[in-house]
Motif scaffolding. Structure first.
Motif, PDB file in Angstrom:
ATOM      1  N   PRO A  72     -13.913   8.270  -2.745  1.00 55.51           N
ATOM      2  CA  PRO A  72     -14.166   7.565  -1.484  1.00 55.51           C
ATOM      3  C   PRO A  72     -13.512   8.311  -0.316  1.00 55.51           C
ATOM      4  N   ILE A  73     -14.061   8.169   0.868  1.00 53.82           N
ATOM      5  CA  ILE A  73     -13.453   8.793   2.051  1.00 53.82           C
ATOM      6  C   ILE A  73     -12.011   8.322   2.221  1.00 53.82           C
ATOM      7  N   SER A  74     -11.764   7.047   1.907  1.00 56.39           N
ATOM      8  CA  SER A  74     -10.420   6.488   2.060  1.00 56.39           C
ATOM      9  C   SER A  74      -9.398   7.146   1.131  1.00 56.39           C
ATOM     10  N   TYR A  75      -9.888   7.885   0.125  1.00 54.86           N
ATOM     11  CA  TYR A  75      -8.977   8.580  -0.791  1.00 54.86           C
ATOM     12  C   TYR A  75      -8.062   9.546  -0.041  1.00 54.86           C
ATOM     13  N   PHE A  76      -8.563  10.117   1.064  1.00 59.35           N
ATOM     14  CA  PHE A  76      -7.805  11.123   1.805  1.00 59.35           C
ATOM     15  C   PHE A  76      -6.864  10.511   2.846  1.00 59.35           C
ATOM     16  N   ALA A  77      -6.834   9.186   2.932  1.00 53.74           N
ATOM     17  CA  ALA A  77      -5.978   8.542   3.936  1.00 53.74           C
ATOM     18  C   ALA A  77      -4.513   8.600   3.527  1.00 53.74           C
ATOM     19  N   ALA A  78      -3.653   8.887   4.478  1.00 53.60           N
ATOM     20  CA  ALA A  78      -2.212   8.926   4.223  1.00 53.60           C
ATOM     21  C   ALA A  78      -1.648   7.513   4.136  1.00 53.60           C
ATOM     22  N   GLY A  79      -0.497   7.389   3.479  1.00 57.46           N
ATOM     23  CA  GLY A  79       0.201   6.110   3.485  1.00 57.46           C
ATOM     24  C   GLY A  79       0.355   5.447   2.139  1.00 57.46           C
ATOM     25  N   ARG A  80      -0.469   5.819   1.145  1.00 54.27           N
ATOM     26  CA  ARG A  80      -0.336   5.191  -0.175  1.00 54.27           C
ATOM     27  C   ARG A  80       0.794   5.859  -0.956  1.00 54.27           C
ATOM     28  N   PRO A  81       1.486   5.089  -1.825  1.00 52.13           N
ATOM     29  CA  PRO A  81       2.525   5.707  -2.658  1.00 52.13           C
ATOM     30  C   PRO A  81       1.938   6.842  -3.485  1.00 52.13           C
ATOM     31  N   GLN A  82       2.678   7.921  -3.589  1.00 51.99           N
ATOM     32  CA  GLN A  82       2.168   9.111  -4.249  1.00 51.99           C
ATOM     33  C   GLN A  82       3.303   9.853  -4.927  1.00 51.99           C
ATOM     34  N   ALA A  83       2.991  10.508  -6.021  1.00 47.21           N
ATOM     35  CA  ALA A  83       3.980  11.324  -6.722  1.00 47.21           C
ATOM     36  C   ALA A  83       3.460  12.747  -6.809  1.00 47.21           C
ATOM     37  N   ARG A  84       4.313  13.700  -6.518  1.00 48.82           N
ATOM     38  CA  ARG A  84       3.943  15.113  -6.656  1.00 48.82           C
ATOM     39  C   ARG A  84       4.652  15.657  -7.879  1.00 48.82           C
ATOM     40  N   ALA A 136      -8.616  -1.042  -7.499  1.00 51.37           N
ATOM     41  CA  ALA A 136      -9.295   0.200  -7.130  1.00 51.37           C
ATOM     42  C   ALA A 136      -9.267   0.394  -5.619  1.00 51.37           C
ATOM     43  N   HIS A 137      -9.466  -0.687  -4.877  1.00 50.86           N
ATOM     44  CA  HIS A 137      -9.430  -0.601  -3.412  1.00 50.86           C
ATOM     45  C   HIS A 137      -8.032  -0.204  -2.934  1.00 50.86           C
ATOM     46  N   GLU A 138      -6.993  -0.794  -3.537  1.00 51.07           N
ATOM     47  CA  GLU A 138      -5.618  -0.458  -3.154  1.00 51.07           C
ATOM     48  C   GLU A 138      -5.306   1.009  -3.442  1.00 51.07           C
ATOM     49  N   LEU A 139      -5.887   1.532  -4.526  1.00 50.41           N
ATOM     50  CA  LEU A 139      -5.636   2.918  -4.927  1.00 50.41           C
ATOM     51  C   LEU A 139      -6.578   3.908  -4.237  1.00 50.41           C
ATOM     52  N   ALA A 140      -7.612   3.378  -3.557  1.00 47.48           N
ATOM     53  CA  ALA A 140      -8.679   4.215  -2.964  1.00 47.48           C
ATOM     54  C   ALA A 140      -9.425   4.976  -4.057  1.00 47.48           C
TER      55      ALA A 140
END
Length: 362
Positions: A58-70, A335-339
């Motif tokens: 989804p386009i929203s996948y690229f949005a900043a702000g969601r918790p993420q681990a590198r 799924a929406h919360e995770l994009a």
């Protein structure tokens, strides 16, 4: 929308695409894609749409702000490191990052079991909690978990009950499944990614779980990929599943194949492991062990598939989703919360895509 450059890296690796592939698909230079991923500048809005289509997110996948681990590749213990390409390992790393994201999101709605590994805190086990010798460390963990000296009935369910997140890779994720098994504790909560592999042998699967547990216990903070570390994890797994004290008591001083198969079934390990234990303990000679391996191949022993054993299949994440649904948090909501798309979330849980195929007859 604020663009998150690392989401592009993650989506690209999950899709097994190079920067050159992405550049050709959206009509820019590979250098530009590199600048998008490094955060030098963000792609234009119309290019973000093209990226989403090409990488199937989804386009929203690229949005900043969601918790993420590198996650760095050196923090992941790959069993089949030498047999896999860099792009496969990169996809596996990105896949593990998403497993963490799913678990982390679920933990905002459902209380997970605490990580019950002695000395574990913040993704590391305190120094000197376990012996450096793999055999001794396996004995110490058995004692800490009050497992006694008998067989372990459900190896995967055991590690999940101790707060370790596990996933069984769906075979549609062929490039990840090819790696066989890998694990990491670098993301705060230990994660194991497992595959039934081409053999689909439940005994080999149980050994893989014990092997990855060995990495988590023995090798936190050490760079992965060396043969020595793999051998140590194998020694840990062998002792954890088949304690030497019990093997010494139960193995006869001659190789009886009927007894080997009986012990294989009792202890939940491959028959070849029992033969190897017999040799290690000096019960049989090297020549007798070789004859045993040949005889085993000739016997065509039935292989039991992983799917036949519920206790050797992941349940923690699925149960967490079931509990979340009871408070109104369903798969589309998560799924929406995770994009993500709901189908991608279900595939991460190892569920098949049940949508019927549409075909047109001309």
């Amino acid at each position: 929308m604020a663009f998150d450059p690392d989401r592009l890296r993650q989506a690209r690796q999950l899709a097994l695409k190079t920067k050159q592939d992405v550049a050709a698909a959206i009509g820019v230079s590979p250098a530009a894609v590199g600048q998008y991923e490094s955060g030098v500048f963000a792609p234009r809005a119309e290019l973000i749409e093209s990226l989403a289509r090409f990488l199937r997110v989804p386009i929203s996948y690229f949005a900043a702000g969601r918790p993420q681990a590198r996650l760095e590749s050196g923090s992941v213990f790959f069993r089949s490191l030498r047999a896999t390409a860099a792009k496969q390992r990169n996809k596996a790393v990105a896949y593990t990052e998403q497993v963490w994201e799913l678990a982390n999101m679920l933990e905002t709605h459902v209380r997970f079991p605490p990580v019950s590994i002695p000395g574990f805190a913040g993704g590391e086990i305190a120094p000197d909690t376990f012996a450096s010798d793999p055999v001794t460390a396996a004995q110490e963990l058995r004692l800490a978990w009050d497992l006694g000296d008998g067989p372990i009935p459900q190896m995967l369910r055991l590690v999940e009950s101790k707060g370790i997140v596990t996933v069984l890779v769906p075979m549609v994720e062929a490039e990840v499944a090819r790696i066989d098994a890998f694990s990491t504790s670098a993301l705060g909560r230990p994660i194991m990614v497992l595959s039934p592999d081409r053999a689909d042998d439940v005994y080999r699967h149980r050994f893989s779980v014990a092997h990855e547990l060995g990495h988590l216990i023995l090798h936190g903070g050490r760079a992965s990929g060396t043969i020595d570390l793999e051998r140590e994890a194998n020694r840990f797994a062998a002792e954890f599943l088949t304690p030497v004290q019990m093997m010494d008591a139960e193995l006869p001083s001659r190789l009886d194949m009927a007894h080997v198969l009986k012990m294989s079934n009792r202890w939940g390990v491959e028959a070849s492991s029992i033969i190897r234990r017999s040799r290690e303990l000096g019960k049989v000679s090297e020549a007798s062990a070789r004859r045993g391996y040949i005889r085993l191949q000739q016997m065509n022993v039935t292989i039991e598939p992983v799917a036949k054993f519920p206790g050797e299949q992941p349940l923690l994440l699925k149960k967490a989703i079931g509990l979340a649904e009871q408070i109104g948090i369903n798969v589309p909501t998560l799924a929406h919360e995770l994009a993500w798309t709901p189908s991608h979330l279900r595939s991460m849980l190892g569920e098949a895509d049940l949508r019927p195929n549409l075909s047109l007859v001309l």
